[in-house]
Scaffold this motif. Structure first.
Motif, PDB file in Angstrom:
ATOM      1  N   THR A  26       0.817  -1.216   0.000  1.00  0.00           N
ATOM      2  CA  THR A  26       0.000   0.000   0.000  1.00  0.00           C
ATOM      3  C   THR A  26       0.851   1.265   0.000  1.00  0.00           C
ATOM      4  N   SER A  27       2.156   1.112  -0.140  1.00  0.00           N
ATOM      5  CA  SER A  27       3.026   2.294  -0.189  1.00  0.00           C
ATOM      6  C   SER A  27       4.079   2.177  -1.296  1.00  0.00           C
ATOM      7  N   ASP A  60       4.792   8.457   5.546  1.00  0.00           N
ATOM      8  CA  ASP A  60       3.850   7.344   5.671  1.00  0.00           C
ATOM      9  C   ASP A  60       2.574   7.583   4.865  1.00  0.00           C
ATOM     10  N   ALA A  91       2.984   8.270   1.083  1.00  0.00           N
ATOM     11  CA  ALA A  91       3.231   7.059   0.297  1.00  0.00           C
ATOM     12  C   ALA A  91       1.918   6.354  -0.041  1.00  0.00           C
ATOM     13  N   HIS A  92       0.982   6.324   0.911  1.00  0.00           N
ATOM     14  CA  HIS A  92      -0.318   5.701   0.640  1.00  0.00           C
ATOM     15  C   HIS A  92      -1.089   6.485  -0.421  1.00  0.00           C
ATOM     16  N   THR A  98       0.269   5.814  -3.845  1.00  0.00           N
ATOM     17  CA  THR A  98      -0.135   4.503  -4.335  1.00  0.00           C
ATOM     18  C   THR A  98      -1.563   4.529  -4.861  1.00  0.00           C
ATOM     19  N   HIS A 130       7.431   4.448  -2.875  1.00  0.00           N
ATOM     20  CA  HIS A 130       6.978   5.752  -2.381  1.00  0.00           C
ATOM     21  C   HIS A 130       7.493   6.076  -0.976  1.00  0.00           C
ATOM     22  N   ARG A 131       8.123   5.131  -0.323  1.00  0.00           N
ATOM     23  CA  ARG A 131       8.719   5.382   0.997  1.00  0.00           C
ATOM     24  C   ARG A 131      10.154   5.857   0.798  1.00  0.00           C
TER      25      ARG A 131
END
Length: 137
Positions: free
Chosen positions: A44-45, A86, A89-90, A93, A122-123
């Motif tokens: 999810t990230s 955090d 990043a979600h 996505t 994305h992290r």
């Protein structure tokens, strides 16, 4: 005919990891001459991207655009359990893709001349991402 292979993709933190050859190898291993290849990321990230593979400036520009669109540490976000990147990043996505469908032709993923398949992390820290390549032929 159905064939699936799980890939473990190490990332170096935010950015792109080219998995085109891994996907092509998975399609070849399936034995399918024609059909459909689905690439799915189990996170999810991080997301998947079908993008230009010749000029790295394209991916650099995409990262710059998303950095402006979804800022780390934005006070709008409440979910920050794992740090200021955090929730961004979600969001990244959700705005991109977690699955790609690619036709299989002549035993290979039928990509365009300048297309590559990437995991887009994305992290900001490195991760090991699980990707499944499924082929139906």
């Amino acid at each position: 005919m159905y064939h699936a292979k799980e890939l473990t993709v190490p990332t170096r933190g935010r950015g792109f990891t080219d998995i085109t050859e891994d996907v092509q190898r998975s399609v070849a291993e399936s034995g399918a001459r024609q059909g459909l290849c689905t690439v799915f990321i189990h996170h999810t990230s991080a997301s998947l991207l079908l993008c230009e593979n010749a000029d790295p400036d394209v991916r650099r520009d995409l990262e710059s655009f998303f950095a402006r669109l979804v800022k780390d540490g934005d006070p709008l976000f409440v979910h920050d359990a794992e740090g200021p990147d955090d929730m961004p990043a979600h969001v990244r996505t959700v705005l991109t893709q977690t699955a790609l469908n690619i036709p299989v032709k002549n035993g290979a993923a039928d990509l365009g001349t300048w297309q590559g398949i990437y995991v887009w992390e994305h992290r900001t820290s490195a991760h090991r991402r699980r990707v499944t390549v499924s082929v139906v032929g």
